[in-house]
Scaffold this active site. Structure first.
Site, PDB file in Angstrom:
ATOM      1  CG  HIS A 160      -1.777  -1.224   1.340  1.00 34.09           C
ATOM      2  ND1 HIS A 160      -2.926  -1.448   0.620  1.00 34.09           N
ATOM      3  CD2 HIS A 160      -1.588  -2.330   2.114  1.00 34.09           C
ATOM      4  CE1 HIS A 160      -3.429  -2.637   0.944  1.00 34.09           C
ATOM      5  NE2 HIS A 160      -2.633  -3.193   1.845  1.00 34.09           N
ATOM      6  CB  SER A 281      14.528  22.075 -15.082  1.00 37.01           C
ATOM      7  OG  SER A 281      13.667  23.178 -15.231  1.00 37.01           O
ATOM      8  CE  LYS A 287      12.645  19.226 -11.710  1.00 36.90           C
ATOM      9  NZ  LYS A 287      11.459  19.202 -12.566  1.00 36.90           N
ATOM     10  CD  GLU A 294       9.469  12.000 -15.551  1.00 38.68           C
ATOM     11  OE1 GLU A 294       9.327  12.466 -14.412  1.00 38.68           O
ATOM     12  OE2 GLU A 294       9.787  12.698 -16.541  1.00 38.68           O
TER      13      GLU A 294
END
Length: 464
Positions: A160, A281, A287, A294
């Site tokens: 979970h 970025s 970043k 992704e």
């Protein structure tokens, strides 16, 4: 356009297609992917025609030689058919006739484009399945090598998405080896149903010529031939099965991708992405983005869509061939390329694009209550019924939270105040390394089991 240059069918028609309809009808823009398989299938067909006496041996040799010349011209960029060819099959036949003359017009004897395209597609998919299975083996090899480095590295296990029990990182990685082993086996099952020849089924009813379907099947490496000509030209179950198997592969890659995305976040901090597999970025210089996982996660839906599209395409088609089936190819081709690209990218990522932060991982498993089950197991070994022990440990956790302590921080007096069965050895029993090591049941995360699992995995891959 003149009729002769734009139509492959008979003089039943008095005029050529409207240019827009010709463009709409043409598949050459994407089924050119099949050209090498079309040539191979046509060579086998020509050999069979000669073998059965339908054409002469000399004519068969001319056709085979001419087809090979078409292949070489295509490979060298000298043969680039356009919309006037309509599809790859007519394009090859037309170029063949230009090369060898009227004997080229004999190639299509005892054959329809319906069984021809079915044969080409199976030859194509058979080859792609072999490549994908090879890529799965490469991915597994990388994952096994990575797991071998991290048998005693610990990682929090989750249910979970809540901390559950600590694991060997190798055990976690080997779960994906097990998943992709099923993928490898599943594609092997699909291959068996791909590897059946429809060639000789004709348009739908077979042919009046004395062909030898088993001869062409043997030449092309098929295991069997379709026993029903209607089924032979209209079956796309094999493509649906492949897309289903491809979808499951993408599920597995996407699940791993999701975990890597989480692990690379500041909140988890379990891995560091290397520069060769991440991007930055455009406005936030600090970043480092996990683009590979992704993209894999995103492309998964693309493959799912192709499966759904083909199921929807097939569900209402009457026997036998219908032009709707032209739509199977773009879905199939794109799914193949997507799976192959994602497997390659994920293999590179896991091999050289990330690094596990072992110190962070080992500290993470010491900062929670994921050893609570082991306290219950400890009491059970002391003769306390498990359910009673389970309820008591819930009380221990509650008490510890109230005191702002972890289980390892409780004093022996505090443990014994909760139950007299607790002794000094409780601290060893709940230490993360011991918690993991103790789970030595078959298939568990215990270090001994993980090492055995690694050996078995390598044996499956033929490494030892």
């Amino acid at each position: 356009m003149t009729q002769s240059s734009s139509q492959t069918w008979s003089q039943r028609f008095e005029s050529a297609l409207h240019p827009a309809i010709a463009q709409f009808n043409a598949s050459i823009f994407f089924d050119i992917e099949l050209i090498e398989y079309d040539i191979t299938g046509s060579q086998a067909h020509a050999q069979m025609l000669a073998h059965t006496g339908i054409i002469s041996v000399e004519e068969g040799e001319q056709l085979v030689k001419g087809l090979e010349q078409v292949r070489q011209e295509y490979r060298q960029g000298q043969f680039t058919p356009g919309v006037d060819a309509e599809d790859v099959h007519f394009a090859v036949e037309r170029r063949l006739t230009e090369l060898v003359g009227d004997v080229g017009k004999k190639l299509h004897t005892a054959r329809s484009r319906n069984d021809q395209v079915g044969t080409d597609t199976r030859l194509y998919l058979r080859s792609q399945i072999e490549q994908i299975r090879g890529q799965l083996r490469q991915f597994q090899t990388v994952m096994i090598d990575l797991a071998d480095q991290h048998v005693e590295t610990l990682i929090p296990g989750y249910t979970h998405l809540q901390r559950a029990q600590p694991l060997s990182l190798a055990h976690h990685l080997l779960a994906y080896v097990a998943m992709t082993q099923r993928d490898w086996e599943r594609l092997g099952d699909v291959y068996r149903r791909v590897n059946i020849s429809p060639l000789g089924s004709g348009a739908l009813a077979g042919t009046t010529f004395p062909i030898d379907r088993h001869y062409t099947a043997k030449l092309l490496g098929f295991d069997d031939v379709y026993s029903n000509s209607l089924d032979g030209v209209s079956d796309r179950d094999f493509a649906i099965e492949f897309l289903a198997a491809a979808s499951v592969i993408m599920v597995h890659l996407s699940r791993l991708s999701e975990e890597i995305i989480l692990w690379a976040s500041e909140e988890f901090g379990f891995v560091t992405l290397k520069d060769n597999c991440s991007t930055g970025s455009s406005i936030m210089p600090q970043k480092k983005n996990p683009d590979v996982p992704e993209l894999v996660r995103g492309k998964t839906g693309r493959v799912f869509g192709h499966l759904q599209a083909l199921l929807t395409l097939m569900k209402g088609l009457p026997l036998a061939y219908n032009k709707d089936l032209q739509e199977d190819k773009e879905a199939l081709f794109d799914a193949v390329k997507t799976v192959q690209g994602c497997l390659e990218a994920m293999t590179i990522l896991m091999a050289e694009g990330l690094e596990f932060r072992t110190a962070r991982l080992n500290s993470a498993v010491a900062e929670d209550f994921s050893n609570a089950t082991d306290v219950a197991d400890y009491l059970a070994t002391k003769g306390v019924p498990f359910r009673e022990a389970y309820n008591l440990v819930g009380k221990v956790v509650k008490t510890s939270l109230a005191a702002g302590k972890l289980l390892k921080d409780l004093t022996l007096e505090e443990w014994q105040a909760l139950h007299p069965a607790f002794e000094q050895d409780i601290y060893g029993a709940i230490a993360p390394q011991q918690v993991v090591s103790a789970r030595n049941s078959y298939g568990g995360t215990g270090f001994e089991q993980v090492r055995q699992a690694l050996q078995q995995a390598r044996q499956r891959l033929g490494d030892v």
